[in-house]
Design an enzyme around this catalytic site. Structure first.
Site, PDB file in Angstrom:
ATOM      1  N   HIS A 167       0.740  -1.213  -0.093  1.00 33.14           N
ATOM      2  CA  HIS A 167       0.004  -0.218  -0.057  1.00 33.14           C
ATOM      3  C   HIS A 167       0.828   1.392  -0.086  1.00 33.14           C
ATOM      4  CE1 HIS A 167      -3.560   2.336   0.497  1.00 33.14           C
ATOM      5  NE2 HIS A 167      -4.313   1.581   0.976  1.00 33.14           N
ATOM      6  N   ASP A 392      -8.405  -5.538 -18.307  1.00 33.93           N
ATOM      7  CA  ASP A 392      -8.671  -6.375 -19.047  1.00 33.93           C
ATOM      8  C   ASP A 392      -7.498  -6.869 -19.702  1.00 33.93           C
ATOM      9  OD1 ASP A 392      -9.494  -7.934 -21.500  1.00 33.93           O
ATOM     10  OD2 ASP A 392     -10.428  -6.206 -22.586  1.00 33.93           O
TER      11      ASP A 392
END
Length: 449
Positions: A167, A392
């Site tokens: 993070h 994608d």
């Protein structure tokens, strides 16, 4: 929801390091004071489920395609292929751009997409099998790879992309930017559509630091110290709540009711404000806090598009936490419109000019304190607009994309589809069994009045 009893076996390859596909600069890149806070020293997990077949299939296996796209994307995001170092005595974090690479694992599972049930949403059964590393809030980030990726091919021809990302290097928006770049490179594009920008200096503390705002999100003495009903070793259960058009319409009616008109006087009410307020109120009631206990809701406010202005392509942590607080008695008795107003006011404070800069200064001044340690705090983050669904790799958009692999005490608003195929907001929760039963009943009664 997937059956909790689902079990399957995953066969993994040996982990390998995927380095940038071309030579990249060797340098030190300081992280910002927002990046460097102790509360972000963990790896955020995420799962993406994809169907097989389609244009991306061809002769190449998903793991082969993703591995190649990952190596090409790391040319542009080369700090992600480096290692974090800690600079003493300030404990400031920097990235040593070594080009060592990120961890990649190819795997096969004897399970099909259909076995996960009609609704893909956390908690996922056997989710640890779909990730490289044991999932959890590991605070060790110095010297470790910053990204772990596992591509698991399923029996049906579909696959699961699982990631664990430090993070400190990126927030949700930054992770989406990187994942979309990997997807674009996997599909053969010469460069990412959005060029990555470092610009961490824009969120550095001033010299000397000047804290100009109150920051209750870092006040560890608030809300009764560590006393909370969620830390008494009582077993926790997991459940996801779904909010589609019908449920959101019912919430708007509750907010607009005469007693709740405080929040509706010509002010646009966001769906996040409404949903966060509703679940904060109902969750606190389900946990049966005493009337004079202070309870809080804490949530993320994106700093992009605010002051100081950040250029497009910044993938570092660019957010602040907002906090609304009141007594449990007041929260329980307040009409929902008033609770929404509390949430909206907290958001406005965290979005005000100079607030994020003040957080950066506080980090430097107070030794990078952790956030969210105060008890009786409902921590929630909305990732429905982060853009995970646009990832994608050549097989089309995922059936489910980007949410955490597991349900934790922190809550996320996620994009999902219910059993009828309707687009909904999914909110996975984790509570003691008796409190969860009370919450389920309260939510049902409130939305079906």
């Amino acid at each position: 929801m997937a059956a909790a009893t689902l079990a399957f076996i995953v066969t993994r390859s040996a982990p390998e390091l995927v380095a940038p596909s071309r030579a990249t600069p060797r340098e030190l890149r300081p992280l910002s004071d927002i990046d460097s806070q102790d509360g972000l020293r963990f790896y955020r997990s995420g799962l993406h489920f994809f169907r097989g077949g389609g244009a991306g299939a061809g002769a190449a296996a998903p793991a082969e395609v993703v591995r190649r796209g990952l190596a090409d994307a790391l040319v542009h995001y080369y700090p992600v292929a480096g290692r974090i170092r800690e600079v003493q005595p300030e404990r400031k974090l920097v990235v040593e751009c070594t080009g060592d690479g990120v961890v990649f694992v190819e795997a096969d599972a004897d399970v099909s997409l259909s076995d996960f049930g009609d609704v893909l949403c956390p908690p996922f059964p056997c989710y640890q099998e779909l990730l490289c590393e044991p999932d959890g809030n590991c605070a060790t980030v110095v010297g470790r790879p910053l990204l772990f990726v596992q591509v698991t091919r399923l029996r049906c021809g579909g696959f699961v992309f699982g990631l664990q990302m430090c993070h400190n290097i990126a927030d949700a928006a930054g992770a989406v930017q990187l994942l979309r770049a990997i997807g674009e490179m996997s599909r053969g594009m010469p460069a990412p559509t959005v060029a990555p920008v470092w610009a961490r200096e824009l969120l550095m503390a001033r010299s000397p630091p000047v804290v100009t705002h109150r920051h209750p999100e870092y006040d560890e003495t608030a809300a009764g110290g560590n006393h909370d009903k969620l830390v008494n070793n009582e077993p926790l259960v997991q459940r996801a709540f779904f909010f589609g058009a019908k449920e959101m319409s019912a919430l708007r009616e509750l907010v607009a009711a005469p007693a709740g008109a405080v929040a509706g006087a010509g002010v646009r009410i966001s769906r996040f404000d409404m949903l966060a307020a509703f679940l904060w109120q109902r969750r606190a009631a389900a946990l049966e806090y005493a009337d004079d206990d202070e309870v809080r809701v804490m949530f993320v406010v994106n700093a992009r598009g605010r002051s100081p202005p950040l250029p497009a392509g910044v993938y570092g942590n660019a957010f602040a936490f907002a906090v609304a607080a009141c007594t449990a008695g007041r929260l329980r008795e307040s009409p929902l419109g008033e609770v929404v107003a509390m949430v909206a006011d907290a958001k406005a404070r965290a979005a005000s000019d100079g607030y994020v800069q003040s957080v950066a200064d506080l980090m430097a001044q107070r030794g990078r304190p952790r956030f969210g340690r105060a008890a009786r705090t409902y921590l929630v983050s909305d990732v429905t607009r982060a853009g995970f669904e646009g990832v994608d790799f050549g097989w089309g958009e995922g059936l489910y994309s980007g949410g955490p692999a597991a349900v934790t005490l922190a809550t996320f608003h996620l994009t999902a589809k219910n059993a009828s195929g309707e687009d909904v907001i999914a909110v996975p929760m984790c509570l003691p069994a008796a409190a969860m039963e009370r919450l389920e009943l309260d939510v049902h009664m409130s939305l079906n009045h």
